[in-house]
Design a protein around this motif. Structure first.
Motif, PDB file in Angstrom:
ATOM      1  N   LEU A 260       0.840  -1.191   0.000  1.00 53.34           N
ATOM      2  CA  LEU A 260       0.000   0.000   0.000  1.00 53.34           C
ATOM      3  C   LEU A 260       0.872   1.236   0.000  1.00 53.34           C
ATOM      4  CD1 LEU A 260      -3.040   0.814   0.245  1.00 53.34           C
ATOM      5  CD2 LEU A 260      -2.670   0.926   2.713  1.00 53.34           C
ATOM      6  N   GLY A 261       0.589   2.163  -0.900  1.00 54.94           N
ATOM      7  CA  GLY A 261       1.371   3.380  -0.979  1.00 54.94           C
ATOM      8  C   GLY A 261       0.496   4.551  -1.376  1.00 54.94           C
ATOM      9  N   VAL A 262       1.047   5.751  -1.282  1.00 56.44           N
ATOM     10  CA  VAL A 262       0.331   6.953  -1.699  1.00 56.44           C
ATOM     11  C   VAL A 262       0.221   6.966  -3.203  1.00 56.44           C
ATOM     12  CG1 VAL A 262       0.378   9.476  -1.712  1.00 56.44           C
ATOM     13  CG2 VAL A 262       1.125   8.224   0.325  1.00 56.44           C
ATOM     14  N   ASP A 263      -0.972   7.206  -3.711  1.00 53.44           N
ATOM     15  CA  ASP A 263      -1.200   7.269  -5.157  1.00 53.44           C
ATOM     16  C   ASP A 263      -0.920   8.682  -5.648  1.00 53.44           C
ATOM     17  OD1 ASP A 263      -2.513   6.043  -7.682  1.00 53.44           O
ATOM     18  OD2 ASP A 263      -3.533   7.972  -7.425  1.00 53.44           O
ATOM     19  N   ASP A 264       0.027   8.792  -6.587  1.00 57.14           N
ATOM     20  CA  ASP A 264       0.329  10.093  -7.174  1.00 57.14           C
ATOM     21  C   ASP A 264       0.121  10.093  -8.682  1.00 57.14           C
ATOM     22  OD1 ASP A 264       2.373   8.472  -7.953  1.00 57.14           O
ATOM     23  OD2 ASP A 264       3.985   9.674  -7.062  1.00 57.14           O
ATOM     24  N   GLY A 265      -0.590   9.054  -9.178  1.00 58.03           N
ATOM     25  CA  GLY A 265      -0.856   8.965 -10.608  1.00 58.03           C
ATOM     26  C   GLY A 265      -2.310   9.218 -10.906  1.00 58.03           C
TER      27      GLY A 265
END
Length: 272
Positions: A260-265
């Motif tokens: 799980l990670g921050v979505d920057d797309g």
């Protein structure tokens, strides 16, 4: 309910399988916290996952996932098909048992509840919004909205009064006596949202809530979801592949092969 696997958000009446205590090797994943000062502080978060693992047979779906959602915060969860987004919602709701790790909703450790305890907890603390509206065809709009209140022990008269008032808040006061078959898709979704919020849950879980709506109707439904959850002070965890839907969130997270990670797309590139 639609024909989904037992124990899923798309079929929430199923009773989860007995909890397992299988230990899974951890994958390094970051604990994700809100960076918005308006959602931080010393209060208990709306949702907290700590090193959560889940597998179905030999297929590992979630490995070492940690996440925190503050009270009143809206979080969009994106990811490819099969990445575990809906499974994550199921674990938060106590519809599936974790293999390892901790799931908390407010002050309740959901991962420690048995099936009956989890069902009772969901009745008061969690509201659900689905892609398929799951309205009961033999009940009119008001009585569909009243169902969570009746399950929580509210009298029939009081439940119906509160349901009609909630329908008025979502702009359907004049449609309270309409049958589901008489409602448009947008109207059915508003009834479903009223049902999710009528018992004033602290947490709303939404799984592709506008997936069956056309773009203009979806935009109106999303605006209403954001407005109503904010007005009620509820946290929202929203699974979606739509950039339009993700735009109502304070944060966007992406679940993928590496966790799980921050979505920057662009959320439109996701395939839920």
């Amino acid at each position: 309910m639609a024909g989904a696997a037992c124990g899923s958000l798309r079929r929430p009446t199923c009773i989860p399988r007995p909890r397992a205590s299988v230990s899974r090797p951890a994958i390094a994943l970051s604990a994700l916290h809100s960076q918005d000062p308006s959602h931080t502080g010393s209060t208990t978060p709306a949702v907290e996952l700590i090193d959560v693992h889940k597998a179905f047979g030999d297929r590992r779906v979630l490995a070492g996932v940690s996440m925190r959602v503050e009270r009143g915060e809206r979080v969009a969860l994106l990811g490819e098909s099969g990445s575990g987004k809906s499974t994550l919602l199921n674990l938060i709701a106590g519809l599936e048992p974790v293999d390892a790790g901790t799931v908390r909703v407010g002050d309740t450790t959901v991962s420690m509840l048995d099936a009956d305890q989890a069902a009772l907890f969901r009745r008061t603390a969690i509201g659900f919004v689905f892609q398929a509206f799951h309205l009961l065809p033999h009940l009119d709009a008001a009585r569909n909205v009243a169902v969570p209140l009746l399950l929580a022990g509210v009298s029939a008269h009081a439940a119906l009064e509160q349901a009609i008032a909630m329908l008025a808040r979502v702009g359907l006061g004049a449609r309270a006596r309409a049958w589901p078959r008489e409602l448009s898709g947008g109207e059915q979704q508003r009834v479903a949202l009223a049902r999710a919020l009528v018992h004033r849950p602290s947490l709303v879980l939404a799984d592709e809530p506008t997936g069956n709506l056309d773009p203009s109707t979806a935009a109106a439904a999303l605006a209403l979801i954001g407005e109503m959850t904010e007005a009620g002070g509820a946290a929202l965890v929203l699974v979606t592949h739509s950039a339009q839907a993700a735009a109502i969130a304070h944060r966007r997270l992406r679940l993928g092969p590496h966790g799980l990670g921050v979505d920057d797309g662009d959320a439109a590139d996701a395939r839920a």
